[in-house]
Design a protein around this motif. Structure first.
Motif, PDB file in Angstrom:
ATOM      1  N   UNK A 128     -79.451 -36.070 -69.013  1.00  0.00           N
ATOM      2  CA  UNK A 128     -79.098 -34.832 -69.728  1.00  0.00           C
ATOM      3  C   UNK A 128     -77.925 -34.854 -68.706  1.00  0.00           C
ATOM      4  N   UNK A 129     -76.667 -34.864 -68.929  1.00  0.00           N
ATOM      5  CA  UNK A 129     -75.717 -34.200 -68.608  1.00  0.00           C
ATOM      6  C   UNK A 129     -74.478 -31.998 -68.752  1.00  0.00           C
ATOM      7  N   UNK A 130     -75.979 -31.661 -69.073  1.00  0.00           N
ATOM      8  CA  UNK A 130     -75.919 -29.977 -68.435  1.00  0.00           C
ATOM      9  C   UNK A 130     -77.749 -29.612 -67.544  1.00  0.00           C
ATOM     10  N   UNK A 131     -77.466 -28.383 -67.112  1.00  0.00           N
ATOM     11  CA  UNK A 131     -78.169 -27.675 -66.681  1.00  0.00           C
ATOM     12  C   UNK A 131     -79.030 -26.692 -68.125  1.00  0.00           C
ATOM     13  N   UNK A 132     -79.702 -25.858 -67.677  1.00  0.00           N
ATOM     14  CA  UNK A 132     -80.602 -25.167 -68.581  1.00  0.00           C
ATOM     15  C   UNK A 132     -81.338 -24.366 -67.928  1.00  0.00           C
ATOM     16  N   UNK A 133     -81.060 -22.500 -68.408  1.00  0.00           N
ATOM     17  CA  UNK A 133     -81.792 -22.095 -67.712  1.00  0.00           C
ATOM     18  C   UNK A 133     -83.465 -21.119 -67.780  1.00  0.00           C
ATOM     19  N   UNK A 134     -84.009 -21.316 -66.962  1.00  0.00           N
ATOM     20  CA  UNK A 134     -85.514 -21.060 -67.839  1.00  0.00           C
ATOM     21  C   UNK A 134     -86.140 -20.450 -66.400  1.00  0.00           C
ATOM     22  N   UNK A 135     -87.423 -20.140 -66.622  1.00  0.00           N
ATOM     23  CA  UNK A 135     -87.405 -19.650 -66.315  1.00  0.00           C
ATOM     24  C   UNK A 135     -88.549 -19.508 -65.213  1.00  0.00           C
ATOM     25  N   UNK A 136     -88.769 -18.716 -63.829  1.00  0.00           N
ATOM     26  CA  UNK A 136     -89.594 -18.710 -63.265  1.00  0.00           C
ATOM     27  C   UNK A 136     -90.902 -19.738 -63.480  1.00  0.00           C
ATOM     28  N   UNK A 137     -91.414 -19.569 -64.060  1.00  0.00           N
ATOM     29  CA  UNK A 137     -92.855 -19.421 -64.790  1.00  0.00           C
ATOM     30  C   UNK A 137     -93.224 -21.107 -64.826  1.00  0.00           C
ATOM     31  N   UNK A 138     -92.250 -21.020 -65.909  1.00  0.00           N
ATOM     32  CA  UNK A 138     -92.279 -22.508 -65.703  1.00  0.00           C
ATOM     33  C   UNK A 138     -91.657 -23.339 -65.306  1.00  0.00           C
ATOM     34  N   UNK A 139     -90.897 -23.255 -64.209  1.00  0.00           N
ATOM     35  CA  UNK A 139     -90.206 -23.940 -63.509  1.00  0.00           C
ATOM     36  C   UNK A 139     -91.611 -24.634 -62.442  1.00  0.00           C
ATOM     37  N   UNK A 140     -91.703 -23.068 -61.985  1.00  0.00           N
ATOM     38  CA  UNK A 140     -92.754 -23.136 -60.246  1.00  0.00           C
ATOM     39  C   UNK A 140     -94.369 -24.297 -61.243  1.00  0.00           C
ATOM     40  N   UNK A 141     -93.946 -23.903 -62.432  1.00  0.00           N
ATOM     41  CA  UNK A 141     -95.896 -24.492 -63.041  1.00  0.00           C
ATOM     42  C   UNK A 141     -95.490 -26.362 -63.051  1.00  0.00           C
ATOM     43  N   UNK A 142     -93.807 -26.679 -64.101  1.00  0.00           N
ATOM     44  CA  UNK A 142     -93.738 -27.487 -63.861  1.00  0.00           C
ATOM     45  C   UNK A 142     -93.637 -28.602 -62.680  1.00  0.00           C
ATOM     46  N   UNK A 143     -92.813 -27.981 -61.648  1.00  0.00           N
ATOM     47  CA  UNK A 143     -93.036 -28.089 -60.237  1.00  0.00           C
ATOM     48  C   UNK A 143     -94.643 -28.959 -59.952  1.00  0.00           C
ATOM     49  N   UNK A 144     -95.058 -27.791 -59.538  1.00  0.00           N
ATOM     50  CA  UNK A 144     -96.133 -28.019 -58.978  1.00  0.00           C
ATOM     51  C   UNK A 144     -97.189 -29.274 -59.888  1.00  0.00           C
ATOM     52  N   UNK A 145     -96.738 -29.294 -61.363  1.00  0.00           N
ATOM     53  CA  UNK A 145     -97.619 -30.157 -61.858  1.00  0.00           C
ATOM     54  C   UNK A 145     -97.200 -32.432 -61.581  1.00  0.00           C
ATOM     55  N   UNK A 146     -95.695 -32.109 -61.597  1.00  0.00           N
ATOM     56  CA  UNK A 146     -95.139 -33.556 -60.290  1.00  0.00           C
ATOM     57  C   UNK A 146     -95.627 -33.290 -59.645  1.00  0.00           C
ATOM     58  N   UNK A 147     -95.577 -32.926 -58.258  1.00  0.00           N
ATOM     59  CA  UNK A 147     -95.762 -32.871 -56.930  1.00  0.00           C
ATOM     60  C   UNK A 147     -97.550 -33.503 -57.514  1.00  0.00           C
ATOM     61  N   UNK A 148     -98.306 -33.181 -57.970  1.00  0.00           N
ATOM     62  CA  UNK A 148     -99.839 -33.333 -58.203  1.00  0.00           C
ATOM     63  C   UNK A 148     -99.476 -35.066 -58.785  1.00  0.00           C
ATOM     64  N   UNK A 149     -98.748 -34.935 -60.034  1.00  0.00           N
ATOM     65  CA  UNK A 149     -99.030 -36.365 -60.396  1.00  0.00           C
ATOM     66  C   UNK A 149     -98.650 -37.368 -59.537  1.00  0.00           C
ATOM     67  N   UNK A 150     -97.331 -37.519 -58.347  1.00  0.00           N
ATOM     68  CA  UNK A 150     -97.131 -38.463 -57.954  1.00  0.00           C
ATOM     69  C   UNK A 150     -98.067 -38.048 -56.670  1.00  0.00           C
ATOM     70  N   UNK A 151     -98.269 -36.874 -56.165  1.00  0.00           N
ATOM     71  CA  UNK A 151     -98.979 -37.064 -54.894  1.00  0.00           C
ATOM     72  C   UNK A 151    -100.639 -37.956 -54.985  1.00  0.00           C
TER      73      UNK A 151
END
Lengths: 209, 842
Positions: A128-151
């Motif tokens: 993408x070439x733009x930022x989108x606003x998201x809420x904290x819950x969505x962001x933290x949940x998704x980051x936690x998933x990425x961390x788990x997947x990669x780990x």
């Protein structure tokens, strides 16, 4: 309104226990009338330490609060006269700390939040070439998933040693963390703890660069 | 800093080298100026460029970038030749008298044990001769040809003034003036301080540069005394704390090596054996036996004999109830790194560039501007699957994927560019609260840990980093909850309870864990001497133990102390009741050196600067009045108060060393590139090394052999630095209108002579190029830079600000697009400060 220096600097809040500012010996009343009474109405001073170089100069944040003690806006930021390191002094960066949060509009002179400050979590999708606003819950949940997947997909639990024995190594080399020298100790500590519990070995801060 | 900022006022002479203190640490200069006003102190500034610090100094001495060891090696020779060293101090407090193994030697720029293929040393010959009990042999007369003092004398014989000045490009008369002035502090009644910053560390010989300082200060008897010390002026407000908390790959909190995947680290007991000096060959098979040995004491251990207490208390803090004797207190949960790999900043970005890293957390840092070889580091980011950036603003790293991020003012086919569509990284930006919108502590450069109260609310939805990581930790733990896989135990069992009763993160809970608590009742542990290795104490970072206490039913965080009366009777400015300093509120470390070896007599003529002394007439503990003898004084001694003359620590000021002495000779694995500092040229140098046959530090790793610039194309030395109006990558200053206006443009400083040669005038746009890239800047033609005469040839040096990038109110090209991926042999700190470039009109 007669305000003594000591009352002026009285800090509220539980964490301020043990806080004792010494008398500076300047007459606030004169200062008050010169600076218009409004400027210092409901002011609360709070001591902090400069976020720039590591000298550790003290700064005092003067903020306006409403009758319920709720923060309204910054009034000014000054060198902390009580801090033995700088005894009230501030360099150009320390003196500009007000701008970290608030600025005066170039044209109107109106006081406002520094427009460069990001006020909402932002997300950029792959490609993408733009930022989108998201809420904290969505962001933290998704980051936690990425961390788990990669780990989980890269985790090395055990390794064979040269002597043929196995050793538990519990590490991932596919996640890295950099920075943190601008964080508080307590923040650095939980960051260090969490990253190591995840098995990170690529863990670096600005001390290295 | 071994000392602290206010202590600079106590000095008789300051040597500032590799630092522009007046500009980058302005308040330190204020205390130096007081020393000059009140004590007639002299200020010396050694730097390639005449700066604001030079303007305030008594002596300004130019020196070519990257030649500090030549400069300081010559100083060591001058001190020895003219017998200016502080003899009593050197004999008693340093390892000058220790005998070194016969096998140790040095020839043609190489120490014994070199393996050219691996670019590594076998350090086994760099060691002391020992007696049957394993204790080092000594010659207190310093005459034995194998004693450290004589070996050092021989090593620096080559560093005569003539040769040194040929290398450094320093005028001889200036050099001599510096030598005479600073070395006069070897007199017992004088102290001198050395102040440095990144101008010293950012070299392929950075660690040995600092070692050279330590050697000079030990010879002159300036360590552990007010007005003395080796004083790093650190650049980030809490870089000290981040280091203490071990946000670095090679350590865990409290400066303990992080475990390696090898037999010596295979379980907790092996790790403790490896980490405790003097324990390698001791007969023990379990913790209980080891504990008994520690209690009885064993030689060559120093204060690190207590390592097991720090390690086990750390494990207890991290894995709480799950850390028990039966599972090695969770030792196996700690990641173990590959011992043959480097994981430091440069290595990390090299691995990322090879596509070996998928996810990255970026915590208030900005490598697209601040990383070495920034073009390459920005390209490395394109290989990530995901990146989390936590910051106040969208800095250049958070926005690295944008069109703007790949604009280059100078087109260069060797520098790839991308469009957002090319970049598949998923980027998460988390807005962080500013420093005064949250609360917490920071350790400043003199180790004072000061509390910062919250003075304003965070803007919008921005959050304190503590909240962010606490919440993320909770979510990650939730994802792993219920897992029975052994590899998930480190997360499942992680003790992560920082919420108060309302579910908000509670900073005091974090602080208590970090400073240490008694497991039984949760009360603070009052100092690291009270930590234990049986699981009864938990402590996240032992050097902070003692910062919390319990008084009238309340926990007191001493970092909040605000009594600003100077407690020292002679006006030394210790301010021991202001905040808290690690370790144990000690304001000047190694303070045993401030009094003579007998422990009672001050150095002649220096009564006022005595910090502590042994008083045989009073008890150390009022509850044991019969046990007479105690260390007393205004500072906290470096060892327990009852340490009496029969204990080795009584005459061993350097308690963290196994030999308890300051190391003029760094034995065994202390350094990777030699027990004595030796001059090598920077990786990219305008000249051959005339001191020995090795051009580059033989022990440093070469990452990109094809990127080494040579003088045919790049004849000019480039270096970088900062200005007072901006800070680091500029994220925290170029976004501030007041500061952006004060210093709006990227600039390069060059001499009038070079400008004339290149047809450049003040204010011209110029292009600076290296093998890594090109940038544009505004030329500032100045008398502050002068050409150097190096080995008979004229060499130019230019200087660039490194604050700029494409974001914020003030923008410009990042200087680090020019700097190389090569680093110090010990630390891998990049060589930002000396490389080759060319300059031309744009």
């Amino acid at each position: 309104m007669k305000v003594t220096r000591r009352q002026f600097l009285k800090v509220t809040g539980a964490t301020a226990a043990g806080f004792a500012l010494v008398d500076l010996g300047f007459d606030l009343q004169a200062t008050a009338s010169a600076a218009k009474e409004l400027r210092i109405k409901n002011v609360t001073p709070t001591p902090t330490v400069c976020p720039y170089c590591a000298s550790g100069c003290g700064l005092v944040i003067y903020a306006e609060r409403d009758a319920n003690g709720k923060f309204v806006k910054l009034l000014s930021v000054h060198g902390d006269p009580d801090n033995p390191i700088n005894q009230g002094g501030a360099c150009s960066k320390g003196a500009a700390m007000f701008n970290l949060r608030e600025i005066y509009d170039e044209r109107t002179g109106e006081q406002m939040i520094n427009p460069k400050r990001v006020q909402k979590p932002l997300y950029r999708a792959p490609g993408s070439d733009k930022w989108e606003e998201k809420d904290w819950d969505w962001m933290l949940a998704r980051i936690a998933e990425r961390v788990k997947e990669t780990r989980d997909s890269s985790f090395i639990h055990k390794e064979k040693l040269e002597d043929g024995n196995e050793i538990i190594v519990n590490r991932t080399e596919r996640i890295a963390s950099i920075g943190g020298s601008g964080l508080d100790n307590e923040e650095c500590y939980i960051l260090s703890k969490m990253m190591r519990a995840l098995g990170l070995v690529y863990l670096e801060t600005q001390a290295r660069i | 800093m071994t000392n602290h900022i206010v202590d600079l006022k106590n000095t008789d002479c300051a040597l500032i080298m590799g630092s522009n203190a007046a500009e980058n640490h302005p308040i330190s200069m204020r205390w130096l100026l007081k020393a000059r006003e009140n004590r007639g102190a002299k200020i010396i500034h050694v730097d390639p460029r005449f700066t604001r610090t030079s303007a305030r100094s008594d002596i300004y001495c130019p020196m070519r970038s990257g030649t500090d060891i030549a400069f300081l090696g010559g100083m060591i020779k001058y001190i020895i030749d003219n017998e200016l060293y502080h003899k009593d101090y050197v004999v008693n407090y340093t390892n000058a008298a220790f005998l070194v193994k016969e096998e140790y030697g040095f020839e043609d720029g190489l120490f014994t044990g070199y393996d050219a293929e691996k670019r590594k040393y076998d350090v086994s010959s760099w060691d002391y001769q020992v007696d049957e009990a394993g204790l080092p042999l000594k010659d207190l007369s310093l005459q034995d040809p194998r004693c450290v003092f004589q070996l050092m004398k021989k090593h620096y014989e080559r560093y005569d003034i003539e040769t040194v000045c040929k290398i450094t490009g320093t005028p001889k008369n200036k050099y001599l003036e510096v030598l005479k002035t600073f070395c006069a502090t070897g007199a017992p009644d004088k102290t001198g301080t050395i102040m440095y910053a990144m101008g010293i560390t950012q070299h392929t010989v950075g660690s040995q540069n600092v070692r050279s300082f330590a050697m000079v200060q030990l010879l002159l008897g300036n360590m552990g005394r007010p007005g003395g010390g080796v004083n790093a002026l650190r650049g980030e407000n809490n870089v000290q704390g981040a280091t203490d908390m071990a946000l670095l790959f090679h350590i865990i909190p409290g400066y303990i090596d992080s475990p390696i995947s090898n037999a010596a680290n295979k379980d907790l007991l092996s790790f403790i054996r490896a980490q405790t000096p003097g324990a390698a060959k001791l007969p023990f098979t379990n913790l209980e036996e080891f504990r008994a040995l520690v209690k009885a004491g064993f030689p060559n251990s120093g204060f690190k004999i207590n390592t097991s207490k720090w390690v086990i208390s750390l494990l207890k803090a991290w894995w709480g109830k799950a850390a028990t004797l039966d599972n090695d207190f969770g030792y196996h949960y700690l990641p173990k790194r590959d011992g043959n790999k480097n994981y430091s900043h440069i290595a990390l970005f090299e691995a990322m560039h090879r596509g070996e890293i998928d996810g990255l957390f970026v915590n208030g840092t900005n490598p697209v501007v601040g990383g070495p070889n920034a073009n390459k580091e920005q390209e490395a980011l394109t290989k990530l699957k995901w990146m989390v950036s936590v910051d106040l603003w969208l800095n250049e790293t958070a926005d690295y994927w944008t069109y703007q991020g790949w604009e280059r003012t100078v087109k260069n086919p060797d520098v790839p560019t991308y469009t957002p569509a090319d970049i598949q990284t998923e980027v998460f930006f988390l807005p962080a609260a500013a420093v005064y919108e949250k609360e917490g502590t920071a350790a400043q450069t003199g180790r004072w840990v000061q509390f910062r109260w919250k003075g304003a609310d965070p803007v919008g939805e921005s959050k304190a980093d503590l909240w962010i990581y606490n919440e993320l930790g909770k979510r990650i733990k939730k994802l792993y909850a219920g897992s029975t896989k052994p590899q998930d135990e480190p997360i499942v069992n992680l003790d992560w309870n920082y919420d108060d009763e309302h579910g908000h993160d509670d900073i005091m809970k974090v602080a208590l864990e970090l400073c240490g608590y008694n497991v039984a009742d949760g009360t603070p542990v009052e100092g690291f001497a009270k930590l234990s290795d049986d699981g009864s104490t938990a402590c996240g970072c032992w050097v902070y133990c003692g910062a919390m206490t319990y008084k009238d039913g309340k926990i007191i965080y001493k970092t909040q102390n605000r009594d600003n009366k100077d407690n020292s009777k002679t006006g030394l400015g210790l301010y021991s009741n202001w905040a808290w300093a690690w370790p144990m509120n000690r304001r000047i470390v190694y303070n045993r050196c401030s009094v003579q070896p007998d422990g009672m007599t001050p150095w002649p003529g220096d009564e006022e600067r005595q910090l502590i002394r042994w008083d045989p007439t009073i008890p150390a503990d009022p509850k044991k009045p019969e046990a007479l003898g105690s260390w007393v004084g205004d500072d906290v001694p470096d060892f327990l108060k009852p340490t009496s003359p029969d204990k080795p620590a009584f005459t061993g000021p350097f308690i963290m060393r196994p030999e308890l002495k300051g190391c003029l000779f760094a034995p065994k694995s202390a350094m990777k590139d030699g027990p004595f500092p030796e001059h090598y040229e920077p990786w990219e140098s305008p000249t051959e090394n005339i001191m020995n046959k090795q051009n580059l530090n033989p022990a440093t790793k070469i990452w990109e052999p094809d990127k080494q610039g040579t003088t045919d194309k790049y004849p000019i030395i480039g270096t970088t630095y900062r200005v007072v109006e901006h800070w680091q990558t500029g994220a925290l200053t170029r976004n501030l209108p007041w500061l952006a206006e004060l210093m709006p443009d990227m600039m390069v400083e060059l001499s009038e002579q070079l400008a004339k040669e290149k047809g450049i005038k003040n204010g011209h746009k110029v292009v600076i190029s290296t093998t890594r890239g090109d940038i544009e800047a505004v030329a500032c033609v100045t008398k502050r830079f002068k050409p150097f005469i190096v080995n008979g040839k004229t060499v130019h040096e230019i200087g660039l600000l490194w604050h700029y990038g494409f974001k914020g109110y003030a923008t410009g090209d990042p200087a680090n697009r020019l700097t190389p991926h090569i680093g110090d042999a010990n630390t891998m700190i990049p060589e930002y400060k000396a490389w080759l470039c060319d300059i031309r009109r744009a």
